[in-house]
Scaffold this active site. Structure first.
Site, PDB file in Angstrom:
ATOM      1  CG  ASP A  66      -0.271  -0.449   2.501  1.00  0.00           C
ATOM      2  OD1 ASP A  66       0.965  -0.375   2.580  1.00  0.00           O
ATOM      3  OD2 ASP A  66      -0.979  -0.880   3.421  1.00  0.00           O
ATOM      4  CG  ASP A 135      -8.640  -2.105  11.996  1.00  0.00           C
ATOM      5  OD1 ASP A 135      -7.627  -2.745  11.639  1.00  0.00           O
ATOM      6  OD2 ASP A 135      -9.050  -1.104  11.373  1.00  0.00           O
ATOM      7  CG  HIS A 137      -5.796  -2.751   8.970  1.00  0.00           C
ATOM      8  ND1 HIS A 137      -5.961  -1.421   9.269  1.00  0.00           N
ATOM      9  CD2 HIS A 137      -4.484  -3.011   9.235  1.00  0.00           C
ATOM     10  CE1 HIS A 137      -4.813  -0.909   9.668  1.00  0.00           C
ATOM     11  NE2 HIS A 137      -3.907  -1.847   9.672  1.00  0.00           N
ATOM     12  CD  GLU A 142      -8.619   0.624   7.969  1.00  0.00           C
ATOM     13  OE1 GLU A 142      -8.443  -0.381   8.679  1.00  0.00           O
ATOM     14  OE2 GLU A 142      -8.092   1.728   8.230  1.00  0.00           O
TER      15      GLU A 142
HETATM   16  P1  PGA Z   1       2.295  -1.720  12.715  1.00  0.00           P
HETATM   17  O1  PGA Z   1       1.128  -1.671  11.638  1.00  0.00           O
HETATM   18  O2  PGA Z   1       3.268  -2.745  12.256  1.00  0.00           O
HETATM   19  O3  PGA Z   1       2.879  -0.326  12.670  1.00  0.00           O
HETATM   20  O4  PGA Z   1       1.679  -2.046  14.022  1.00  0.00           O
HETATM   21  C1  PGA Z   1       0.583  -2.859  11.166  1.00  0.00           C
HETATM   22  C2  PGA Z   1      -0.595  -2.568  10.267  1.00  0.00           C
HETATM   23  O5  PGA Z   1      -1.354  -1.626  10.527  1.00  0.00           O
HETATM   24  O6  PGA Z   1      -0.776  -3.319   9.297  1.00  0.00           O
END
Ligand code: PGA
Length: 262
Positions: A66, A135, A137, A142
């Site tokens: 992304d 959450d 994702h 999302e």
């Molecule tokens: P993080 O993010 O590794 O910074 O916790 C993971 C994500 O949101 O996919």
């Protein structure tokens, strides 16, 4: 699904890097799906260390999950910049083999269709590295994302915007939109490698590995994929009901491997 419980973040990073390195060693022209965020930092550091000892990325092709919409590649918080700083600039990967969604594209739909086509043209992703949001994702898919979705523009939830604000000097600067591979795009990869660290991820990890499959927690689709490795540290594994079994499976697998060498 294989669930590997790591002692701590360092152990998790070494294990995740080892799975990726195995892929690259067995097929030097591997297509890697890559992720950003805090969690993969240790994995990249370890891969850079392995590169200094000879791991060759010269034929490797990469696709990132992304990128923020409307953030220039040079922006310090762009995922282009993250990848260059933390990985690409430190290994012998060819920049022409690197693919990251273009947050500045003037035609999002055309760009996303092209991104999907390029993944196919390169033979598909061999192993996709994945973080997980609180959450649940995957990428920026999302809650509520179609489980068949492809690369597209997504609106971030307030929770994700808040979680990612820590990287921006002004929280109001966090983009509200991102271009992300879809859940369906991720499922097309031959192998999936999920990494999760820390107690804040424990609920998402529990839901994804042991909960019912639902678009409300997009990482639950991992359960549909035939080749998934989840590497989670003790804190992130805290709520797993079957953690003793997962540990036992790894022990048995190690014994079988040892015996195979006799
Ligand atoms: P993080 O993010 O590794 O910074 O916790 C993971 C994500 O949101 O996919």
């Amino acid at each position: 699904m294989r669930v590997v419980i790591a002692r701590d973040y360092e152990d998790l990073s070494k294990k995740a890097a080892t799975f990726i390195a195995m892929e690259v060693r067995s097929r030097p022209e591997s297509v890697l799906g890559l992720a950003t965020g805090s969690t993969p930092l240790g994995t990249y550091k370890e891969l850079v260390r392995m590169h200094r000892k000879g791991l060759d990325f010269s034929r490797v092709v990469t696709f990132n999950l992304d990128e923020y919409y409307r953030l220039a590649p040079e922006h310090p918080q762009s995922y282009h910049n993250f990848m260059n700083e933390n990985f690409f600039n430190q290994v012998n990967i060819k920049k022409s083999n690197v693919h990251i969604p273009d947050g500045l594209t003037s035609d999002v739909d055309k760009f996303c269709a092209e991104y999907e086509r390029t993944i196919k043209q390169k033979g598909g992703i061999d192993i996709q590295l994945l973080g997980i949001g609180r959450d649940g994702h995957l990428g920026f898919n999302e809650p509520g994302s179609s489980l068949g979705s492809r690369t597209r523009l997504k609106t971030l939830t307030e929770e994700t915007v808040r979680d990612n604000a820590r990287f921006f000097s002004n929280p109001d600067d966090v983009p509200r939109l991102a271009i992300t591979m879809g859940v369906g795009t991720i499922l097309d990869a031959r192998k999936l490698l999920l990494i999760a660290s820390g107690g804040a991820k424990a609920e998402a990890v529990k839901a994804s590995i042991e909960g019912p499959i639902t678009s409300q927690v997009t990482a639950t689709v991992l359960q549909l994929h035939p080749h998934v490795i989840c590497v989670v540290d003790e804190a992130a594994a805290r709520l797993l009901s079957r953690r003793d079994y997962y540990t036992y499976v790894e022990k048995v697998a190690a014994t079988v491997q040892e015996n195979a060498h006799i």
